[in-house]
Design a protein around this motif. Structure first.
Motif, short mmCIF file in Angstrom:
data_model
loop_
_atom_site.label_atom_id
_atom_site.label_comp_id
_atom_site.label_asym_id
_atom_site.label_seq_id
_atom_site.Cartn_x
_atom_site.Cartn_y
_atom_site.Cartn_z
N ASN A 9 40.08 28.23 41.87
CA ASN A 9 39.86 27.20 40.85
C ASN A 9 38.89 27.64 39.76
N LYS A 10 38.20 28.76 39.99
CA LYS A 10 37.23 29.25 39.00
C LYS A 10 37.80 30.32 38.07
N TYR A 11 38.90 30.94 38.49
CA TYR A 11 39.43 32.09 37.74
C TYR A 11 40.95 32.00 37.65
N THR A 12 41.54 32.71 36.69
CA THR A 12 42.99 32.87 36.69
C THR A 12 43.36 33.88 37.77
N PHE A 13 44.63 33.88 38.14
CA PHE A 13 45.07 34.80 39.18
C PHE A 13 44.82 36.25 38.78
N LEU A 14 45.15 36.59 37.53
CA LEU A 14 44.96 37.97 37.09
C LEU A 14 43.48 38.34 37.01
N GLU A 15 42.62 37.37 36.65
CA GLU A 15 41.18 37.64 36.67
C GLU A 15 40.72 38.00 38.08
N MET A 16 41.27 37.30 39.07
CA MET A 16 40.91 37.60 40.45
C MET A 16 41.36 39.01 40.84
N CYS A 17 42.58 39.37 40.43
CA CYS A 17 43.10 40.70 40.77
C CYS A 17 42.30 41.80 40.09
N LYS A 18 41.86 41.53 38.86
CA LYS A 18 41.26 42.58 38.03
C LYS A 18 39.74 42.69 38.16
N THR A 19 39.13 41.81 38.94
CA THR A 19 37.68 41.86 39.16
C THR A 19 37.45 42.36 40.58
N PRO A 20 37.05 43.62 40.75
CA PRO A 20 36.96 44.20 42.09
C PRO A 20 36.18 43.38 43.11
N GLU A 21 35.06 42.82 42.72
CA GLU A 21 34.25 42.04 43.67
C GLU A 21 34.99 40.78 44.13
N ILE A 22 35.71 40.13 43.20
CA ILE A 22 36.46 38.93 43.57
C ILE A 22 37.66 39.30 44.43
N ALA A 23 38.36 40.38 44.06
CA ALA A 23 39.49 40.85 44.88
C ALA A 23 39.02 41.18 46.29
N ALA A 24 37.83 41.75 46.39
CA ALA A 24 37.27 42.06 47.71
C ALA A 24 36.93 40.78 48.47
N TYR A 89 41.20 49.20 38.18
CA TYR A 89 40.51 48.08 38.83
C TYR A 89 40.97 47.92 40.29
N VAL A 90 42.19 48.34 40.59
CA VAL A 90 42.68 48.28 41.97
C VAL A 90 41.94 49.32 42.82
N ALA A 91 41.79 50.51 42.29
CA ALA A 91 41.04 51.55 43.01
C ALA A 91 39.60 51.11 43.27
N GLU A 92 39.00 50.46 42.27
CA GLU A 92 37.62 49.98 42.43
C GLU A 92 37.55 48.90 43.51
N ALA A 93 38.54 48.01 43.53
CA ALA A 93 38.57 46.97 44.56
C ALA A 93 38.69 47.58 45.95
#
Length: 311
Positions: A9-24, A89-93
């Motif tokens: 609810n705080k981010y778009t789906f792509l923002e979640m995918c592209k932010t390593p800390e959130i993806a983690a 960003y995927v490698a970083e996640a």
């Protein structure tokens, strides 16, 4: 999971995918709350298509959308193949997740298979009948192959990047292969999946999945995956025994069973385990993805049932 929606609810789906800390953070939710035996990288199969030039968005209740569908040679020419840098960003996640896992369980990375990615690019999003995609395959096969080869080359680079970043296994998802006839699957799907598996560095196990694997498993085996993930339309033991020695199977509980009463869930899981008793190379899993409204308690109960079972 409510915990997932607190983040969503705080981010778009792509923002979640592209932010390593959130993806983690999202990757770790089922690890921490369900106690699963492996973590699955939080990402999406369509990130490769976006990196190639697709204008991707996700609409609530609708799904993925490409505002610039690929339907001509000119469109195909615009697709970039030198684009793995856009996926860093995927490698970083992966690196952040592995720090958090600290070797406790393996991390599975993944990519979408070329035919499935093609279908989204051509249709401009999800489809029930894949009409535009099938028209392309039938009327303009050369154009289809041109697009598929580009996607395959990007997928090789992308999966090798994930291996370098530290995943412990990979899965190739061909979610919409069931839309294809046997010959079309061979020419427009299997050919490219086999190419990808021959080109990536096979230093980690590779799982091959397609919706339709109950039909296509014998052909899938020709690409030499380590594991074939099987949908729920087949008897898993029959599939396993028909495959070459050394290929494991993963599956194949119908995800809709998880809507049922807990007694039913337990009985169905036990039936599958009893059927596979004595077989080497069997990973319990669902036959396809989980639905968002399946009760969390039922999923947790299913995992506990699996862990408690003893051969």
């Amino acid at each position: 999971m409510p915990e997932y929606w607190e983040i969503k609810n705080k981010y778009t789906f792509l923002e979640m995918c592209k932010t390593p800390e959130i993806a983690a953070d999202v990757t770790m939710l089922p690890v921490d709350l369900l106690g699963v035996d492996a973590a699955i990288l939080f990402s999406d199969i369509l990130v490769t298509a976006e990196a190639m030039g697709g204008d991707l968005s996700f609409e609530q209740g609708v799904g993925p959308r490409f505002s610039n569908p690929v339907r001509s040679h000119a469109d195909a020419d615009k697709l970039s193949v030198d684009c793995v840098d856009k996926l860093q960003y995927v490698a970083e996640a992966i690196k952040v997740i592995q720090q958090r896992l600290d070797g406790s369980i393996p991390l599975i990375g993944f990519a979408g298979a070329p035919f499935t990615i093609l279908s989204y690019l051509v249709e401009g999003g999800s489809s029930k009948d894949f009409k535009r995609t099938k028209l392309l395959l039938n009327n303009e096969p050369e154009l289809a192959h041109k697009i598929l080869q580009k996607i395959a080359d990007v997928t090789v680079d992308y999966l090798n990047m994930q291996i370098d970043a530290g995943v412990n296994a990979l899965q190739l998802f061909d979610s919409w292969a069931l839309a294809l006839s046997w010959n079309d699957y061979r020419d427009f799907s299997h050919h490219y999946n086999k190419y990808i598996l021959s080109k990536i560095r096979r230093t980690v196990p590779v799982i091959s999945f397609c919706k339709g694997s109950s039909v296509f498993a014998p052909m899938m085996a020709e690409a030499h995956p380590d594991v074939i993930s099987v949908d729920w339309n087949a008897d898993l033991k029959n599939i396993k025994q028909a495959l070459p020695e050394g290929i494991a199977v993963q599956g194949n509980l119908d995800p809709f069973v998880l809507y049922a009463d807990k007694k039913v869930i337990k009985d169905k899981i036990h039936q599958l385990f009893e059927r596979m008793r004595g077989e080497k190379g069997f990973i319990f899993n669902l036959g396809h993805g989980i639905m968002p409204d399946i009760p969390f308690d039922n999923v947790k109960f299913a995992i506990e049932t699996v862990k408690e079972f003893r051969y």
